[in-house]
Design an enzyme around this catalytic site. Structure first.
Site, short mmCIF file in Angstrom:
data_model
loop_
_atom_site.label_atom_id
_atom_site.label_comp_id
_atom_site.label_asym_id
_atom_site.label_seq_id
_atom_site.Cartn_x
_atom_site.Cartn_y
_atom_site.Cartn_z
N CYS A 13 0.78 -1.24 0.10
CA CYS A 13 0.02 -0.04 0.13
C CYS A 13 0.77 1.07 -0.12
O CYS A 13 2.05 1.35 0.27
CB CYS A 13 -0.98 -0.08 1.22
SG CYS A 13 -2.07 -1.55 1.06
N GLY A 59 -0.63 0.58 -5.17
CA GLY A 59 -1.97 0.05 -4.79
C GLY A 59 -3.18 0.53 -5.57
O GLY A 59 -3.26 1.89 -5.65
N ASN A 65 0.67 0.34 5.90
CA ASN A 65 1.26 -0.26 4.75
C ASN A 65 1.74 -1.43 5.56
O ASN A 65 2.88 -1.39 6.24
CB ASN A 65 2.20 0.44 3.88
CG ASN A 65 2.93 -0.32 2.83
OD1 ASN A 65 2.45 -1.43 2.53
ND2 ASN A 65 4.13 0.08 2.58
N GLY A 66 1.78 -2.61 5.34
CA GLY A 66 2.32 -4.03 5.66
C GLY A 66 1.45 -4.97 6.08
O GLY A 66 0.25 -5.29 5.43
N TYR A 92 10.99 -4.63 -7.43
CA TYR A 92 9.69 -4.42 -8.20
C TYR A 92 8.86 -3.33 -7.62
O TYR A 92 8.46 -2.43 -8.46
CB TYR A 92 8.92 -5.80 -8.05
CG TYR A 92 7.45 -5.60 -8.87
CD1 TYR A 92 7.66 -5.84 -10.17
CD2 TYR A 92 6.39 -5.27 -7.98
CE1 TYR A 92 6.12 -5.73 -10.85
CE2 TYR A 92 5.35 -5.35 -8.58
CZ TYR A 92 4.82 -5.49 -9.95
OH TYR A 92 3.80 -5.30 -10.39
N THR A 135 9.19 -2.09 -15.05
CA THR A 135 10.20 -2.34 -14.21
C THR A 135 11.50 -2.60 -14.51
O THR A 135 12.65 -2.12 -13.97
CB THR A 135 9.72 -3.03 -12.73
OG1 THR A 135 8.29 -2.94 -12.59
CG2 THR A 135 10.43 -2.63 -11.43
N ASP A 151 12.98 -9.53 -17.08
CA ASP A 151 12.15 -9.27 -16.21
C ASP A 151 12.49 -9.10 -14.91
O ASP A 151 13.54 -9.71 -14.51
CB ASP A 151 11.00 -10.01 -16.12
CG ASP A 151 9.52 -9.38 -15.68
OD1 ASP A 151 9.50 -8.45 -15.45
OD2 ASP A 151 8.30 -10.28 -15.92
N ASP A 152 11.95 -8.26 -13.98
CA ASP A 152 12.48 -7.75 -12.73
C ASP A 152 12.34 -9.18 -11.69
O ASP A 152 13.25 -9.52 -10.97
CB ASP A 152 11.56 -6.78 -11.84
CG ASP A 152 9.99 -6.93 -12.00
OD1 ASP A 152 9.54 -8.00 -11.62
OD2 ASP A 152 9.46 -6.28 -13.06
#
Length: 503
Positions: free
Chosen positions: A2, A28, A101-102, A257, A303, A365-366
């Site tokens: 988030c 998000g 966030n978490g 990412y 990314t 790709d990442d």
């Protein structure tokens, strides 16, 4: 994952919060919310959707006040519910709003404790509401009519004692100010900044430095693991370390990412870390396949671009943009539901045939998480005329569930779980596959800040830095996820039946 933001200013903050959330939108896309405080009154708007869709002019006009917090939500359980859009609010004590966030790893026990001991009711399945109520209870326990910085710091100390897992938070205490705090391992990022105006000093807290700087604030620093930063309504700053044994252990997947490349996290440039990832991956390719026949390096947008360019340079191979991205399709990794992810890939990317036809192509790709996107992109490259399709991941194999806020908790969803690299290569349909070594990934990030004691690399090595994640816990997470998926499927099936019957 988030995005969070909080601002204490000398002017209206509604537009700044909105603009800050749009900068953090990559963290998000499921829901967004803002709450502001104006002369002791709170004004809230939150709903499912992107920032630009949630907030209309009528909503913005009602979000008055010079102090507020905001949130963009990423659904960690793989489903969406408007009831869990943030910020959350409790009226006692003082009126507290919180954005988080978490992910808490002891949320079930905390929910029981909050009811039995603290007499607090939790109305959603969100651990953010639990975290808010723990903080509110510890602040209320002081029994004071007004709140001071030391009261807040003592409450945060108790939050650290009770809550386990990852959390970076901004909490607004009505009429008093905003506090930002971070778990004792600093797993999730949060920074703060300030700027001087003719009317005084203004402060901001946000998940990433890019939100701070884009709004014209000067970045001060990261909030340290275990630390709390309080800015009162008059713009006075107070800070204190509130954890007994903090150990900086940021999530390395942020650098792989999630974070924007123009952000600085824990004094590490995300952009430069990704450049180093590309260089180290190229060195591994040259060691393993010195006589490679790669004709062109093509990144999978967006990314991986930062890593792919130095990789191509180090290999001495042409770099080309081979995919065009539709900017109006959401990021597949953070879309709820596997079927929706699968459907969106070809809507999201289109191959430029001229860059593939008759060539041996190295796609970069990442990371590779579920493998479904990688498999479809490799097939797109073949359909575009590639002779051979090689695949490189700037991160090691993702083999273990994440419990700190990333939507990949079930090991059965991970293409790297119980498969070696040869089996993964076969599964995604590549001619050969190369992964970054974990030691190289850590070195690429840590080079920017040797002070980082360790990274949370649990999705790669299964070592969870909080020390409380057991096999029983992981089994419970997987069961809850499966139950939630089946419930969501039943809801969809019932909706289809209702539509059919009403036709």
């Amino acid at each position: 994952m988030c995005g969070i933001i909080g601002i204490v200013a000398k002017q209206a903050v509604n537009q700044m919060l909105y603009d800050g959330l749009t900068v953090l939108q990559h963290r998000g896309q499921d829901a967004a919310g803002i709450v502001t405080c104006d002369n002791g009154r709170l004004y809230l708007r939150k709903s499912n959707g992107l920032v630009r869709d949630v907030f209309r002019t009528s909503h913005m006009l009602r979000l008055t006040g010079s102090m507020g917090i905001g949130h963009v939500r990423y659904p960690t359980a793989g489903c969406s519910s408007s009831a869990e859009a943030q910020p959350f609010y409790v009226n006692s004590p003082y009126g507290i709003s919180l954005a988080h966030n978490g992910n808490l790893t002891n949320d079930e026990q905390l929910k029981v404790d909050l009811f039995r001991a603290d007499r607090r009711h939790i109305n959603t399945d969100s651990d953010s509401e639990i975290l808010l109520n723990v903080f509110a209870h510890e602040l209320q326990d002081k029994g004071k009519l007004s709140v001071e910085a030391d009261d807040i710091f003592n409450a945060v100390n108790q939050v650290h004692e009770r809550c386990k897992g990852a959390y970076a938070c901004v909490a607004m205490i009505t009429g008093f100010g905003i506090v930002g705090f971070r778990d004792p391992h600093g797993i999730r990022p949060i920074v703060f900044g300030k700027r001087e105006t003719d009317n005084g000093t203004e402060y901001i807290m946000a998940s990433e430095s890019v939100a701070v700087q884009s709004l014209g604030f000067d970045l001060v620093r990261d909030i340290e693991p275990g630390e709390a930063v309080f800015i009162d309504i008059d713009g006075n700053l107070f800070t204190k370390q509130c954890a007994a044994n903090p150990v900086l252990s940021p999530c390395i997947f942020e650098h792989v990412y999630f974070a924007r490349p123009d952000s600085i996290m824990d004094n590490i440039s995300v952009y430069k870390a990704r450049l180093r990832m590309g260089e180290k991956l190229a060195k591994k390719i040259l060691r393993a396949i010195p006589n490679h026949d790669i004709d062109v390096v093509i990144p999978i947008p967006d990314t991986s671009r930062t890593s792919a360019l130095p990789l191509a340079n180090k290999l001495g191979v042409v770099y080309r943009e081979g995919f065009v991205k539709n900017r109006y399709i959401g990021r597949t990794f953070i879309m709820p539901g596997q079927k929706q992810r699968k459907k969106s890939v070809r809507q999201k990317l289109n191959a430029i045939d001229l860059e593939f036809k008759g060539k041996n192509v190295l796609l970069v790709d990442d990371s590779i998480v579920r493998g479904t996107t990688s498999k479809q992109i490799i097939q797109m490259a073949r359909e575009a005329g590639a002779r051979k399709v090689y695949f490189a991941s700037a991160a090691p194999p993702v083999r273990y569930p994440n419990v700190y806020g990333i939507d990949m908790p079930s090991k059965t969803e991970l293409v790297g779980h119980d498969r070696d690299e040869a089996q993964i290569c076969e599964e995604i349909g590549a001619d050969w596959l190369v992964y970054q070594d974990l030691e190289d990934l850590i070195a690429a990030a840590k080079y920017g800040n040797p002070r980082v004691a360790q990274f949370d690399s649990s999705v790669f090595n299964g070592e969870y830095v909080t020390g409380d994640v057991t096999s029983e816990y992981l089994s419970g997470v997987q069961k809850r996820r499966n139950d939630a998926t089946m419930e969501k499927k039943r809801e969809v099936d019932n909706t289809i039946i209702e539509l059919y019957n009403s036709a």
